[in-house]
Every structure is written in structure tokens, then in C-alpha cells.
Motif scaffolding. Structure first.
Motif, PDB file in Angstrom:
ATOM      1  N   UNK A 168       0.829  -1.207   0.000  1.00 18.05           N
ATOM      2  CA  UNK A 168       0.000   0.000   0.000  1.00 18.05           C
ATOM      3  C   UNK A 168       0.860   1.252   0.000  1.00 18.05           C
ATOM      4  N   UNK A 169       1.946   1.235   0.767  1.00 19.42           N
ATOM      5  CA  UNK A 169       2.852   2.390   0.813  1.00 19.42           C
ATOM      6  C   UNK A 169       3.503   2.617  -0.547  1.00 19.42           C
ATOM      7  N   UNK A 170       3.942   1.555  -1.194  1.00 15.27           N
ATOM      8  CA  UNK A 170       4.536   1.688  -2.523  1.00 15.27           C
ATOM      9  C   UNK A 170       3.521   2.283  -3.497  1.00 15.27           C
ATOM     10  N   UNK A 171       2.273   1.889  -3.360  1.00 17.66           N
ATOM     11  CA  UNK A 171       1.244   2.432  -4.234  1.00 17.66           C
ATOM     12  C   UNK A 171       0.973   3.905  -3.944  1.00 17.66           C
ATOM     13  N   UNK A 172       1.064   4.309  -2.688  1.00 18.73           N
ATOM     14  CA  UNK A 172       0.920   5.734  -2.381  1.00 18.73           C
ATOM     15  C   UNK A 172       1.996   6.540  -3.097  1.00 18.73           C
TER      16      UNK A 172
END
Length: 560
Positions: free
Chosen positions: A144-148
């Protein structure tokens, strides 16, 4: 060392080196029966996914010099491409990387139903299984962080939650950014309660003991990612209709972070504790990425004119001007501020002296001479590579590091602050202001006003800046809030993205330098404006042309 561990290490290195972009490249996928029958090998896969967390310690290419925080001293630096018009889809400074996401998807797919039953008689089996069962939630956070990071840079990006074949990888389409943000928020909601607050306090757990795993994802990190995501989603770049419900959700998520931190003794401390070898222990830290021992920030940014000093990211006068006067709380150019043009650094916000080295400072400790940043001085132009702005950087640098050839002692621990409490007081203030419409507004849910939230940050024990006054107009609050955010979060990787989510590109069309002249024992100070290139297409990154050529289903961002 066992042969299988050597081979696994080589496989990890090979896996890390491949598949840098979304394009499919040949590599050997770990065999499920090999990885998920050994706790050590499984942990190594998760550790490898952690390695894709970002950091932006000041170096060549740091985004602080791609915005108005600083100016890179050397003309050969690639970071200048962000501000001189060279940026393009073929010169993309690409952040279009799905490798961490791909590895997260691999782990989440292949770890299903693994029970390590053949190890059930090991004495640490129960503790190791507890740790293994947490891995899935840590990895979901990382994905999720990488997608942010992808969404804030590119907007719409392909949302992929499974391992792709080569054919599938070259046929993906971009997912609307609102769906990507929604995915991140839902993931955070699903996993927050599955992760601990403090790994050192776990009982009967493999992470406990003499070497607790304090660098892993916690519940507060999950709440922080959700809150930051919602703030970006509500901001003008992604909220073109200014939907108030998005601001409400952002305000609530930031409030949740503040309430959780208050309940778990995560508190604002000294501003000076935000960096340094022990910064990861500071009481306001929510999540910090450990970089390890290095002297790269020092060798890159210590002043030209001292042995092995290379200059580098030099704070701008634009940034210096954001630091208010401590006695009055006013900007330098406001009437009645108390600013002295002949002594421009006296009486300023204490964070200025902690962040920026000015003419006459004894900086760093290993420099035998006070700084001379006036024209013709020991650390100034016309020396090649000297600061073009009149300043050198302090923040994130260790002043005791010796970089000399004869006595240099190597690097010291550096850690990148991913989330800390100070950010979320400011995020809360911004979100509540935009939701309720006033700097002093409160309601039954948001009982702390935007002004009160900002004042929490300004009242640190080593800062003690005057409170924001009540009764400010909307425009006054916005101007003062953005100045405060620029100061508080300087060189922490926010400014480059803030001006984009606010759609405040006009602020990046020039940068202010300070030209200092020595006249006997006196100095004169002259602000000099330097133009920079800005085009509104730069609110979003260009998708690399190489990716567009491989995948006909990708569309380019406007203007590129």
C-alpha cells in the motif's frame, strides 16, 4: 555457512537486481516449498521487500533541490533537470517502479496456508509462527505504501494485486487514482489491528528478547499512511471539485493518528531530536527507516573550503525567509517584525539555526574555521562548487563526522523519518481548516482548531515560537500555515510534493539566493532572484517513454 543459504543469498541479489520497472524480465521465482519451509528464508523475503522503502537523505538527486527548499551547487547534477526544462518522458527521472509491489504480491500469494508443520517440534515454533502470521500484514502495508508513492507521482497507475506473467505485464492499464487511494485506505483499515504498537513489549514472541525488531511496521504506521493518503486525496491536485467529504475523512484520519499517539505516549519532543544517530528513538517517531552507518550526507553536503567538503544541497533564501521572528511571530518583511537587515539571522525561529548553516557559523564541528559564505570567502563563490545561495545544510547531517583523509573515522548511523507526530498536527490543521472553513473552527468531533494544532508544533521545548493568532482570514492562515509547514518539515521530503498537491506551481518559478559582501568588519546582504522552469504538466511525473513503447494500453499524463 550452509550451501543452501549461500545460494539463497545469491538468489536474493539476483531478484533485487531484476524487474526494476513494470516490464517483465526473466527471473527465477522462489519455489514455495523452499521458501515457506524455513523461517529464516521466509523472513529474508520479507526483509527484501522492506528494502524498497524510500528515503531521501540529502545527496545528489535529492528532491529538496528539485523545489525551492534548496539549490544544488554543482551544475552537473541530474537534479537540475527538474528545474531547467530538461525533464521529459525520455528523460523521466523515473519513479515508475513496481518491483517492491511485485515481490509483495509474490509473498502474499505463495505464503497462503503455509504452516511450517515440519518445524512444529522446534522450541521456538509458536513464537516463529506468530511472527510469520504478522508478515502478511506488514507486506500488505508495504504494498500500500509503494502504491501511495506511485499515485502521488503519477496519478492514475495500474493497480496490480497478483503476480503477472510477461504477457499480462505488458497489457495492464492505468487505474483511476481515486481507486488507488481507496485501495490504500481499505488496506490500512483491514490490517491496522493486526499489528503491534511496540515490538519490544510482545510476550512469547520471536521478536522479543535482546534484539527486538523495532524497525518493523506498527499499528501507528498504518494509521499514518491512511491519514497521509487521505490528505493527498483531498488536496486540489486530486480533488478537483473540492469535495468536503474528502477533507472530512482526511481530518478524521489525522485526528485518529493524534489520538492514538496520545494514548500510546508518542509525543512531541525537541526539534533537534528529529535527526542524529539516535533519532529513531525520539518519542515523536511513528516510523523511521534505518539506513545504517554512512557518511554520504556529510561528504555530499559539508562546505567546500574544508577538507573533502563537497557542498551539495544548499538551503535557499526562499526557505530562510520562511523562518519568522521569534519575538513577534511575524515574517521578516511584515511591518513590526523586528527584522534587522544588517543582522538578518538574529532573533529568528530557533529551527533556522538547527537546520541551516549561515555565514560565521562554526559548522560542522570538524571544520577548523567559521564559515565564510560571503563572496570571496573561504567557503564561497567563486570557488567551484561553493554554495550559490549563501548557506549550507545542517539538518540530517552529523556535525561530528570527520571526513578528512588522514583522520576520517567513517560514517555514523542515519535514519530517514517516514512518519512523525509533527507532520500529523499540521495535516490535521490543514484538513480541518478546509473542511470547516476557518482557522479557528471546531465542532463536536474536531474539538481542536487548526490554529491550536499548529501551535502544538510551534510550542516545542526547544522552539517556543509565538502562537498563531486567532481571527486570521482564510488567506492569512493559508500563507502562514504553508510557511510553518515549509519550516517544520524542511528536508524531510514533503515540500516537493506539497507544492504539487496544492497546485502551487507558480511558487516554483524562481528561487531566492543571498549574496553577501564583506566590507571590513561589516556585511551587506542582497537577495537575488534566480528563475527556474515550471510548467503545469509537472504536477505529475511523465510515464517513461520506454514503458509506453512496451505497453500500448498505457496512456501518458497531460502535457508530456
Amino acid at each position: 555457512m550452509k550451501l543452501k543459504n549461500i545460494l539463497f543469498g545469491l538468489a536474493c541479489m539476483s531478484f533485487m537486481a531484476s524487474c526494476a520497472d513494470l516490464d517483465y524480465r526473466e527471473y527465477t521465482t522462489y519455489d514455495k516449498s523452499y521458501v515457506f519451509t524455513d523461517f529464516g528464508r521466509t523472513g529474508a523475503v520479507v526483509t527484501n521487500i522492506y528494502s524498497y522503502l524510500d528515503s531521501d537523505l540529502p545527496a545528489d538527486g535529492s528532491l529538496c533541490s528539485a523545489c525551492d527548499e534548496s539549490e544544488y551547487a554543482w551544475s552537473w547534477s541530474t537534479v537540475l533537470g527538474y528545474t531547467d526544462g530538461r525533464w521529459s518522458s525520455t528523460n523521466a527521472y523515473s519513479r515508475w517502479s513496481f518491483e517492491g509491489i511485485r515481490k509483495a504480491n509474490f509473498f502474499l500469494e505463495e505464503s497462503v496456508n503455509a504452516d511450517f508443520s515440519e518445524l512444529r517440534f522446534d522450541k521456538n515454533y509458536e513464537a516463529e509462527m506468530k511472527r510469520f502470521n504478522r508478515y502478511q500484514y506488514e507486506v500488505r502495508f508495504l504494498r500500500a505504501y509503494f502504491y501511495f508513492n506511485l499515485a502521488r507521482a503519477y496519478g492514475d497507475v495500474p493497480l496490480i494485486t497478483k503476480v503477472l506473467t510477461e504477457e499480462e505485464a505488458n497489457q495492464v492499464s492505468r487505474t483511476p487514482v481515486a481507486e488507488v487511494f481507496d485501495f490504500i485506505v481499505k488496506e490500512c483499515d483491514d490490517i491496522a489491528d493486526e499489528l503491534p504498537v511496540d515490538y519490544t513489549k510482545l510476550e512469547n514472541d520471536a521478536a522479543n528478547g535482546t534484539s527486538p525488531e523495532t524497525g518493523r511496521i506498527t499499528k501507528q504506521a498504518v494509521l499514518a499512511l491512511k491519514a497521509r493518503t487521505l490528505l493527498y486525496w483531498a488536496s486540489p491536485l486530486f480533488n478537483e471539485d473540492n469535495d468536503p467529504t474528502l477533507w472530512q475523512r482526511a481530518a478524521q484520519a489525522s485526528k485518529d493518528v493524534l489520538d492514538f499517539c496520545d494514548a500510546n505516549n508518542i509525543q512531541l519532543g525537541k526539534y533537534s531530536e528529529i535527526w542524529g544517530t539516535e533519532n529513531y528513538k525520539a518519542k515523536e517517531m511513528i516510523f523511521v527507516r534505518r539506513i545504517g552507518d554512512t557518511n554520504s550526507p556529510e561528504t555530499t553536503n559539508f562546505p567546500v573550503g574544508m577538507e573533502n567538503g563537497n557542498s551539495g544541497n544548499c538551503p535557499s533564501q526562499t526557505l530562510v525567509d520562511a523562518y519568522e521572528m521569534q519575538a513577534t511571530g511575524k515574517a521578516w518583511n511584515e511591518e513590526g517584525s523586528g527584522y534587522d537587515a544588517n543582522n538578518p539571522y538574529s532573533g529568528r525561529d530557533p529551527r533556522l539555526g538547527m537546520t541551516i548553516a549561515v555565514n560565521g557559523d562554526k559548522w560542522p564541528d570538524t571544520n577548523p574555521n567559521p564559515l565564510e559564505t560571503y563572496t570571496g570567502g573561504r567557503n564561497a563563490l567563486p570557488i567551484a562548487g561553493a554554495t550559490p545561495t549563501g548557506y549550507y545544510l545542517k539538518k540530517y547531517l552529523d556535525s561530528t563526522t570527520d571526513i578528512s583523509s588522514s583522520t576520517g573515522s567513517g560514517g555514523k548511523r542515519h535514519s530517514w523519518v517516514t512518519f512523525r507526530l509533527g507532520e500529523f498536527y499540521l495535516n490535521y490543521a490543514e484538513a480541518v481548516f478546509n473542511y470547516l472553513g476557518s482557522a479557528d473552527a471546531t465542532d463536536a468531533v474536531f474539538t481542536m482548531s487548526p490554529v491550536e494544532a499548529v501551535n502544538k508544533v510551534r510550542n516545542r521545548e526547544d522552539v517556543k515560537m509565538p502562537d498563531f493568532p486567532s481571527g486570521m482570514s482564510a488567506d492569512e492562515f493559508i500563507q502562514k500555515y504553508r510557511r510553518e509547514r515549509m519550516v517544520e518539515l524542511a528536508f524531510e521530503g514533503h515540500r516537493f510534493w506539497d507544492v504539487r498537491r496544492w497546485k502551487d506551481g507558480d511558487s516554483q518559478k524562481n528561487i531566492i539566493e543571498m549574496q553577501i559582501t564583506k566590507n571590513g568588519d561589516n556585511y551587506t546582504y542582497k537577495r537575488v532572484t534566480k528563475s527556474r522552469y515550471w510548467n503545469d504538466k509537472m504536477y505529475l511525473f511523465p510515464i517513461p517513454d520506454s514503458e509506453m513503447r512496451k505497453n500500448p494500453n498505457l496512456t501518458q499524463n497531460p502535457g508530456w
